[in-house]
Every structure is written in structure tokens, then in C-alpha cells.
Design a protein around this motif. Structure first.
Motif, PDB file in Angstrom:
ATOM      1  N   ARG A 539      12.758  26.196 -36.770  1.00  0.00           N
ATOM      2  CA  ARG A 539      12.553  26.661 -35.400  1.00  0.00           C
ATOM      3  C   ARG A 539      11.110  27.139 -35.236  1.00  0.00           C
ATOM      4  N   LEU A 540      10.414  26.499 -34.308  1.00  0.00           N
ATOM      5  CA  LEU A 540       8.989  26.785 -34.120  1.00  0.00           C
ATOM      6  C   LEU A 540       8.767  27.490 -32.792  1.00  0.00           C
ATOM      7  N   SER A 541       7.793  28.393 -32.799  1.00  0.00           N
ATOM      8  CA  SER A 541       7.479  29.110 -31.567  1.00  0.00           C
ATOM      9  C   SER A 541       6.462  28.324 -30.753  1.00  0.00           C
ATOM     10  N   THR A 542       6.697  28.257 -29.440  1.00  0.00           N
ATOM     11  CA  THR A 542       5.766  27.537 -28.556  1.00  0.00           C
ATOM     12  C   THR A 542       4.365  28.137 -28.651  1.00  0.00           C
ATOM     13  N   ILE A 543       4.285  29.466 -28.683  1.00  0.00           N
ATOM     14  CA  ILE A 543       2.963  30.115 -28.652  1.00  0.00           C
ATOM     15  C   ILE A 543       2.151  29.718 -29.875  1.00  0.00           C
ATOM     16  N   GLU A 544       2.808  29.603 -31.049  1.00  0.00           N
ATOM     17  CA  GLU A 544       2.041  29.281 -32.252  1.00  0.00           C
ATOM     18  C   GLU A 544       1.469  27.866 -32.195  1.00  0.00           C
ATOM     19  N   VAL A 545       2.282  26.912 -31.754  1.00  0.00           N
ATOM     20  CA  VAL A 545       1.785  25.537 -31.644  1.00  0.00           C
ATOM     21  C   VAL A 545       0.657  25.477 -30.610  1.00  0.00           C
ATOM     22  N   GLU A 546       0.857  26.158 -29.490  1.00  0.00           N
ATOM     23  CA  GLU A 546      -0.161  26.146 -28.434  1.00  0.00           C
ATOM     24  C   GLU A 546      -1.454  26.827 -28.894  1.00  0.00           C
ATOM     25  N   SER A 547      -1.324  27.930 -29.601  1.00  0.00           N
ATOM     26  CA  SER A 547      -2.516  28.633 -30.070  1.00  0.00           C
ATOM     27  C   SER A 547      -3.303  27.779 -31.055  1.00  0.00           C
ATOM     28  N   ALA A 548      -2.577  27.033 -31.884  1.00  0.00           N
ATOM     29  CA  ALA A 548      -3.269  26.151 -32.824  1.00  0.00           C
ATOM     30  C   ALA A 548      -4.049  25.087 -32.053  1.00  0.00           C
ATOM     31  N   LEU A 549      -3.463  24.556 -30.996  1.00  0.00           N
ATOM     32  CA  LEU A 549      -4.172  23.551 -30.200  1.00  0.00           C
ATOM     33  C   LEU A 549      -5.389  24.153 -29.496  1.00  0.00           C
ATOM     34  N   VAL A 550      -5.204  25.322 -28.923  1.00  0.00           N
ATOM     35  CA  VAL A 550      -6.297  25.948 -28.175  1.00  0.00           C
ATOM     36  C   VAL A 550      -7.454  26.311 -29.115  1.00  0.00           C
ATOM     37  N   SER A 551      -7.160  26.427 -30.410  1.00  0.00           N
ATOM     38  CA  SER A 551      -8.253  26.739 -31.341  1.00  0.00           C
ATOM     39  C   SER A 551      -9.118  25.507 -31.629  1.00  0.00           C
ATOM     40  N   HIS A 552      -8.733  24.342 -31.128  1.00  0.00           N
ATOM     41  CA  HIS A 552      -9.606  23.163 -31.245  1.00  0.00           C
ATOM     42  C   HIS A 552     -10.680  23.265 -30.152  1.00  0.00           C
ATOM     43  N   PRO A 553     -11.940  23.027 -30.507  1.00  0.00           N
ATOM     44  CA  PRO A 553     -13.014  23.274 -29.532  1.00  0.00           C
ATOM     45  C   PRO A 553     -12.918  22.461 -28.239  1.00  0.00           C
ATOM     46  N   VAL A 574       3.285  17.668 -26.739  1.00  0.00           N
ATOM     47  CA  VAL A 574       2.347  18.671 -26.233  1.00  0.00           C
ATOM     48  C   VAL A 574       1.598  18.110 -25.034  1.00  0.00           C
ATOM     49  N   PHE A 575       1.398  18.956 -24.065  1.00  0.00           N
ATOM     50  CA  PHE A 575       0.611  18.624 -22.886  1.00  0.00           C
ATOM     51  C   PHE A 575      -0.709  19.374 -23.021  1.00  0.00           C
ATOM     52  N   VAL A 576      -1.810  18.649 -22.937  1.00  0.00           N
ATOM     53  CA  VAL A 576      -3.098  19.245 -23.263  1.00  0.00           C
ATOM     54  C   VAL A 576      -4.089  19.049 -22.117  1.00  0.00           C
ATOM     55  N   THR A 577      -4.778  20.135 -21.770  1.00  0.00           N
ATOM     56  CA  THR A 577      -5.896  20.059 -20.832  1.00  0.00           C
ATOM     57  C   THR A 577      -7.178  20.208 -21.639  1.00  0.00           C
ATOM     58  N   LEU A 578      -8.078  19.254 -21.500  1.00  0.00           N
ATOM     59  CA  LEU A 578      -9.335  19.314 -22.255  1.00  0.00           C
ATOM     60  C   LEU A 578     -10.399  20.039 -21.450  1.00  0.00           C
ATOM     61  N   LYS A 579     -11.382  20.584 -22.163  1.00  0.00           N
ATOM     62  CA  LYS A 579     -12.465  21.297 -21.468  1.00  0.00           C
ATOM     63  C   LYS A 579     -13.281  20.308 -20.647  1.00  0.00           C
ATOM     64  N   SER A 580     -14.025  19.421 -21.316  1.00  0.00           N
ATOM     65  CA  SER A 580     -14.758  18.428 -20.521  1.00  0.00           C
ATOM     66  C   SER A 580     -14.786  17.110 -21.271  1.00  0.00           C
ATOM     67  N   HIS A 581     -14.031  17.041 -22.345  1.00  0.00           N
ATOM     68  CA  HIS A 581     -14.048  15.863 -23.202  1.00  0.00           C
ATOM     69  C   HIS A 581     -13.184  14.744 -22.628  1.00  0.00           C
ATOM     70  N   GLU A 582     -13.433  13.544 -23.118  1.00  0.00           N
ATOM     71  CA  GLU A 582     -12.674  12.385 -22.669  1.00  0.00           C
ATOM     72  C   GLU A 582     -11.305  12.342 -23.350  1.00  0.00           C
ATOM     73  N   PRO A 583     -10.242  12.081 -22.587  1.00  0.00           N
ATOM     74  CA  PRO A 583      -8.918  11.948 -23.191  1.00  0.00           C
ATOM     75  C   PRO A 583      -8.737  10.572 -23.846  1.00  0.00           C
ATOM     76  N   THR A 584      -9.123  10.464 -25.087  1.00  0.00           N
ATOM     77  CA  THR A 584      -9.077   9.172 -25.781  1.00  0.00           C
ATOM     78  C   THR A 584      -8.022   9.190 -26.886  1.00  0.00           C
ATOM     79  N   ASP A 585      -7.752   8.013 -27.447  1.00  0.00           N
ATOM     80  CA  ASP A 585      -6.836   7.935 -28.588  1.00  0.00           C
ATOM     81  C   ASP A 585      -7.400   8.671 -29.798  1.00  0.00           C
ATOM     82  N   GLU A 586      -8.735   8.629 -29.930  1.00  0.00           N
ATOM     83  CA  GLU A 586      -9.367   9.347 -31.045  1.00  0.00           C
ATOM     84  C   GLU A 586      -9.103  10.847 -30.903  1.00  0.00           C
ATOM     85  N   MET A 587      -9.219  11.321 -29.678  1.00  0.00           N
ATOM     86  CA  MET A 587      -8.975  12.747 -29.430  1.00  0.00           C
ATOM     87  C   MET A 587      -7.531  13.101 -29.777  1.00  0.00           C
TER      88      MET A 587
END
Ligand code: WT7
Length: 658
Positions: A539-553, A574-587
Motif C-alpha cells: 500500500r503506497l501513499s499518494t503524497i510520497e509518489v507525488e513528492s518523488a515526482l515533484v523532486s524532479h527538476p 501519474v498525471f504530471v504538469t511540467l514546468k516548461s519542458h516538452e512532454p516527450t517519451d524521453e521525459m
């Protein structure tokens, strides 16, 4: 036994940074050491009733003293029985009578740039006059009054005037629809509605009266509608029903003694979203609530006379009730109140306001902080923020990455951050650092406030019985003892109150959140119980997974949900909003790799979906429930009346930017 059957929740994200208060902060603080905090907390637990009785005697004005501190007939609490007081008196008259009437209560700023400075004496006069206006209309003690207004001083005046005459207010956030208003009017059987012709939001005039008219067509109990002229747009007025605020108070006097109210008389109802469509009116009462918000304000914000406090919430939420109106005003604080959006006219409006009024304490929400990060540091760097000495966060978990940005960019590494955990139901803050005493850990709300006994329970027994979890194991966060600020029920539905909060864990208040405590006794909120993701029995907490993602620059914001998976039980989307980067497969691959490194293979999302924004409630919380439906390919069936931006949902469903 697998983890899922014991109900344990794995703690997978470890945060090790610790930020003790600076010596200079601790030296000036009322509670300036861990020993002082511990002594206060211990005394509140050794004799909880004695503790609150003393607090109530010292910190509220009583017309008649109470004779019984607590009558606890689970789950119904009565605090300070036999006493009479008045919340508006405690917020206004006490200061005026103590010769502090000339202190500024509000520095108000409208979105278009209009400004007003209002002292406690002036606020007192305005409240008395409006209360006399309400009396003229025949208001009685116990009548319900809906308030649907923009963030103008008159919103606070309307609330305090209701409190003064003993009417029960139900504030409805100014962004809600006609449907939401009439539902609330009808549930509360409101006799009056107080509104305005409009308000300003992102440069646009919101036509509140027009929406109110639509609602009133379906609100048979509402007899009178009082309309404040805020934007001068001359709405239609229905002669028998509608009356202008300024006409109502044109011929009244400034004299309106505060009505003595019983401690347990209702002060307000505030509706929160429930899982069913029916609005859930959380009921708070007079003395216990007033004491709790006053003292928690003073403790958590280490409030001093010279502080300029700014809570950026709207009065339509509990945060505005407790930490704009009733807490700070009981404490005689000087505050900033702002009507509009943080990006009107530009993205630096908040920082401009802080510099102009020399705000010393800022209390805002993680959703705002993540938005500021996305907008870019240059908006912040243009302004002088050295007046700030303390920062606060409320409403959601603050991801450690956002915490660090807030600490460095806004607080200049000098300001402690109080991450305050609480709920509409709890009335006031339940867990938070005492900023002069408790070292902060990014993402933790740290420790309980005086009188509060948190417990974390799960099915830990051999046959799955409920029991306390071990250190660093997640479980259901409960509260063991009644406290003065707790809700007294759900308006008109005692059974729902009992079922929702007191039936799952015997003799404890169920918060609905998951949490863990660490080896230092710090609490970490892990998200709502319903949001837990169960992957192959973990059982995983949403906040922990989200915090790990948000720690990516590259990541500005993220939401993690589970979707059905035949093999693993649930798979992670996961649904992700990027800062200004391109939403690519590499990302996408880079983010999966990042999660693998931060948490482990277990939490690597099966699906990464990019989006320009996430669906949120109007108070800024991510609506994971809707995202779950989208991830599962289902159309949403739940109540979406609290959704901020319907277009976000449509975008996510139809043309997901991935
Ligand atoms: C829920 C209550 C708190 C008043 C405004 C919102 C979440 C709130 C935190 C925090 C992690 C938090 C919880 C809680 N929440 N503060 N500091 N850390 N989660 O009141 O709308 O009644 O929401 O907000 O899930 O149960 P609310």
C-alpha cells in the motif's frame, strides 16, 4: 500475511533534512525551546480539562462563567457548559475597551488596486451598524444566514455581525454556482442571503448577484437578500426581497451590545464536499471554537503585536473563518486581506503586497506555492521580502521540493515554515511545528498541539484487529480525546456524523487521512484513506509518489492514482504538469527512472500522462477521485460541483497532451 490484508501502508520516501529554528527566532518566541513545548504539551495531557478550563478563563471574555468544562457524551461534546460569551465581543469589544481601538485590524486591497485601512474601532462600529440592520429585518438568535460575497472587508463584517446577534452564518465561497448556493440555502433553511453586486477576479467582474438570483429562485426559505455595492454594476433588485447594504444601515445607530450566547450555541455551518452529492454542513459552536482558534493562532504563528499577518485563503473556507476572522481578530492581530487572484495584473502580485505592507507572517497553500514555482523565480526576486519572519502552509501536504523552494526563495532561509495539518471538522490547527521550538522536516506537520492526542491505527492484530502501528508504518490517523474546536456535528444529520467520524475506530475521531510517525515522534500525512494505491499487496501513499515526482527538476505538479490491474491489483497512473519542458517519451522514461531511484521499482508508474493542469477543487486540492476514473477509462459519475476548471477534466479525458 501480506501487507494488504494487515492494512499496513508502506513508507517508501525518506526525508532526512532537518531545520531547527535559528537562535534569534527561538529567543524571541513565546515557546522558544523543545523543553518549553514539551512542558506545555504534557500539562495539557496530564489534566486536559483543567488545562482548557484555565485557557478559557484567561483568554475569553465571559458574561457568565461556565460551571462544567466538558460534558462528553460520545460523540457529542459540550465545552464550557453554563457560560455565556460572544465571539464578536471577543474579536472587537475587548480590544476597543482595552484602548487598542486605533490598532489596524485590516489592510485591505482590492484586485483593481483600491485600498482601505480599517482599525479595530472602525470595524467594531461597522459590525454594530450592520448587526442593527439585521435586527431591523427581524433577525432572531439561531436564524441561518447564507453569505455569498467577494473577499471584501464587509464579508468579515457580515460574519461578525451574525455572531454578534446570535445568527448562524453559512459562508458560501464566491466562486460557487447557483446550484451549490441553493443546495446550501435549502439544507440550512436559511432566512437571509447576504451578497454583493459582484467582485473582481483576474480583471473580470464576477456577477455574484446574478448568480444569487438564480439560486434564490430555488431557495424558498430565503426571505431577504442584502446586496453590497462593490463593483457598481447595478444588478436587478427585486423590491420586496432585495435591499442594498448601504440603505439597510443608513438610519441605524453605532450601538449594538453583543448578545450573550451559550457556549454551545451554533456559531456557523460550513459546507464541505462529501462523497455523496448531499452537502455536508459542518457545525461549529461558540466558546470552544473561539478559544481554540485564538490560542492555536497565537501558538502556531508565535504572534506578536508588531506582526503583519497575511493568510491568503478566502473566508469561504475554514482557513478564512479560523485564521482570518476569528483567530487573528480574537488576538487583536493586524492583517492584510486581498480580494483577487495572485496573477492580477501580473504574477508578482503577492510579493508586491508583502513588500508594500511589510508582511511578517505569510500563510498560504501548497497549490499556490507550486504555481509560483512554475511561474518562475524572477517574479519573486523583483521584490523586497525581508519583512517576512515566518511562513505557513495549509490545505494539502507540502512536497519537500516545494517546501525547500518556499524556505529558500520566499523565506530567504531565515523563516521557519509551519506546515499545519487540520480539517474543516477540527476547527483549528491540530498538528504543526511551534516555530520557535520544533525543528522542521520538509513534508512533516511535526507534532500535536496542546490537548491533541493523535493515534495511528491499523489492522495490526493477529486476526486483523485494530491496533496502533509501529514507527514508520502508515495507518489511519485518529484523534483520541475531544478538543474544544472540534465539530459538534453535521447540520441536521447526527447519524451521518456518528457514522462518518466515530464508527470505524471505537472511541476515536476518524480523520479520514493516513499518516505515520517517525523515530522522532514526527507525524507525516500520507493522503486520504480512500486514495491509497495498492500495488501487489503493497500500500503506497499518494503524497510520497507525488513528492518523488515533484523532486524532479522538470516537474511542477503531480497526482498519483491507482487503476485496476489484473495482475498487480492496482497499477499506478501519474498525471504530471511540467514546468516548461516538452512532454516527450524521453521525459516519460526519465520520470520513471527518477521514481525508481527515489522510491524503488515498486512505485514506478505504469503510465505517465502529461497535462497542462490538474483538476482541483476550488480550494486547490487535487481531485484524485476524478483522475482515478480517467485512469480507469470511466466517465466520472461523482459530484463535480467543487471542481475548479471543468475544461481541465475535458482536456484530460479527450486530448491528453501526451
Ligand atoms: C484535509 C482537510 C486545513 C484547513 C483547510 C482544508 C488535507 C490539510 C494538510 C497538511 C497534509 C493536509 C488533509 C485533511 N490537509 N492540511 N498540512 N498536510 N494534508 O480543510 O478542506 O477540510 O481539508 O486537507 O487531507 O484531511 P479541508
Amino acid at each position: 500475511m501480506s501487507e494488504s490484508s494487515t492494512g499496513k501502508i508502506s513508507n517508501v520516501l525518506i526525508e532526512t533534512r532537518v531545520f531547527p529554528p535559528s537562535e534569534s527566532f527561538a529567543n524571541q518566541a513565546a515557546i522558544g525551546s523543545m523543553e518549553a513545548y514539551q512542558a506545555l504539551y504534557d500539562s495539557s495531557i496530564d489534566d486536559t480539562e483543567g488545562f482548557w478550563a484555565q485557557q478559557a478563563t484567561e483568554h475569553l471574555h465571559w458574561f457568565t462563567p461556565f460551571h462544567t468544562t466538558l460534558q462528553w457524551n460520545e460523540p457529542f461534546a459540550k465545552w464550557f457548559v453554563g457560560g455565556t460569551t460572544n465571539v464578536s465581543y471577543n474579536c472587537l469589544d475587548t480590544h476597543v475597551l482595552n484602548g487598542r481601538g486605533d490598532r489596524v485590524a485590516l489592510y485591505w486591497e482590492g484586485e483593481p488596486g483600491d485600498r482601505r485601512t480599517i482599525t479595530y474601532a472602525e470595524l467594531h462600529r461597522d459590525v454594530c451598524r450592520f448587526a442593527n440592520g439585521l435586527k431591523k429585518l427581524g433577525i432572531n438568535k439561531g436564524d441561518r444566514v447564507s453569505i455569498y460575497m467577494p473577499m471584501v472587508p464587509e464579508l468579515a463584517v457580515a460574519m461578525l455581525a451574525c455572531a454578534r446577534v446570535g445568527a448562524i452564518h453559512s459562508v458560501i465561497f464566491g466562486g460557487f454556482s447557483a446550484e451549490a448556493i441553493s443546495d446550501r440555502n435549502n439544507d440550512a433553511q436559511a432566512r437571509f442571503l447576504i451578497t454583493a453586486d459582484g467582485g473582481w477576479r483576474r480583471g473580470k467582474a464576477l456577477t455574484l448577484k446574478q448568480t444569487a438570483d438564480e439560486a434564490l429562485a430555488k431557495s424558498p426559505t430565503v426571505e431577504k437578500c442584502i446586496v453590497l455595492n462593490r463593483i457598481g454594476n447595478q444588478p436587478a433588485m427585486q423590491p420586496e426581497r432585495d435591499i442594498w447594504w448601504h440603505d439597510l444601515i443608513a438610519d441605524v445607530t453605532d450601538d449594538c451590545p453583543a448578545e450573550p450566547m451559550e457556549s454551545e450555541d451554533s456559531l456557523f455551518i460550513l459546507y464541505t464536499s462529501g462523497s455523496t452529492g448531499k452537502p455536508k454542513g459542518i457545525r461549529h459552536t461558540t466558546a470552544g471554537y473561539n478559544l481554540y482558534v485564538k490560542r492555536t493562532f497565537q501558538w502556531v504563528f508565535d504572534h506578536r503585536d508588531e506582526d503583519i499577518f497575511w493568510c491568503t485563503a478566502d473566508c469561504g473556507w475554514i482557513t478564512g473563518h479560523s485564521y482570518i476572522v476569528y483567530g487573528p481578530m480574537s488576538a487583536g492581530a493586524t492583517q492584510v486581506m486581498y480580494e483577487g487572484a495572485p496573477n492580477a495584473p501580473k504574477e508578482d502580485r503577492f510579493w508586491e503586497i508583502i513588500a508594500r505592507y511589510k508582511v511578517s507572517i505569510l500563510y498560504t497553500a501548497p497549490t499556490a506555492i507550486r504555481t509560483f514555482i512554475k511561474w518562475g523565480d524572477h517574479h519573486v526576486e523583483k521584490h523586497e521580502l525581508s519583512s517576512l519572519r515566518l511562513l505557513g502552509s495549509v490545505g494539502e501536504g507540502i512536497n519537500p521540493e516545494a517546501w525547500m523552494w518556499y524556505y529558500e526563495k520566499i523565506g530567504g532561509r531565515r523563516c521557519p515554515i509551519v506546515d499545519t495539518w487540520w480539517q474543516t471538522e477540527t476547527g483549528g490547527i491540530m498538528m504543526s511545528p511551534f516555530p520557535g521550538a520544533i525543528a522542521c522536516k520538509p513534508g512533516s506537520c511535526t507534532r500535536p498541539l496542546p490537548g491533541i492526542v493523535p493515534r495511528v491505527l491499523n489492522h495490526t492484530g493477529p486476526a486483523g484487529e485494530l491496533g496502533d502501528v509501529e514507527t514508520n508504518h502508515g495507518g489511519m490517523l485518529c484523534i483520541e480525546k475531544p478538543w474544544p474546536g472540534m465539530l459538534r456535528g453535521i447540520w441536521g444529520d447526527d447519524e451521518r456524523y456518528r457514522q462518518q467520524y466515530w464508527a470505524t475506530v471505537p472511541h476515536m475521531y476518524l480523520t479520514g487521512d493516513n499518516a505515520r510517525f517517525d523515530e522522532d515522534g514526527y507525524y507525516w500525512i500520507m493522503g486520504r484513506i480512500d486514495d491509497v494505491i495498492n500495488v501487489s499487496g503493497h500500500r503506497l501513499s499518494t503524497i510520497e509518489v507525488e513528492s518523488a515526482l515533484v523532486s524532479h527538476p522538470a516537474v511542477a505538479e503531480a497526482a498519483a492514482v491507482g487503476r485496476p490491474d489484473e495482475i498487480k491489483g492496482q497499477a499506478i497512473t501519474v498525471f504530471v504538469t511540467l514546468k516548461s519542458h516538452e512532454p516527450t517519451d524521453e521525459m516519460r522514461e526519465a520520470l520513471k527512472k527518477h521514481i525508481r531511484k527515489e522510491i524503488g521499482a515498486l512505485a514506478v508508474p505504469d503510465e505517465v500522462r502529461f497535462t497542462s493542469s490538474l483538476p482541483k477543487t476550488r480550494s486547490g486540492k487535487i481531485m484524485r477521485r476524478l483522475l482515478r476514473d480517467i485512469a480507469a477509462g470511466k466517465e466520472g459519475t461523482g459530484d463535480t460541483s467543487t471542481l475548479e476548471d471543468y475544461t481541465v477534466l475535458v482536456r484530460l479525458r479527450n486530448d491528453d497532451e501526451s
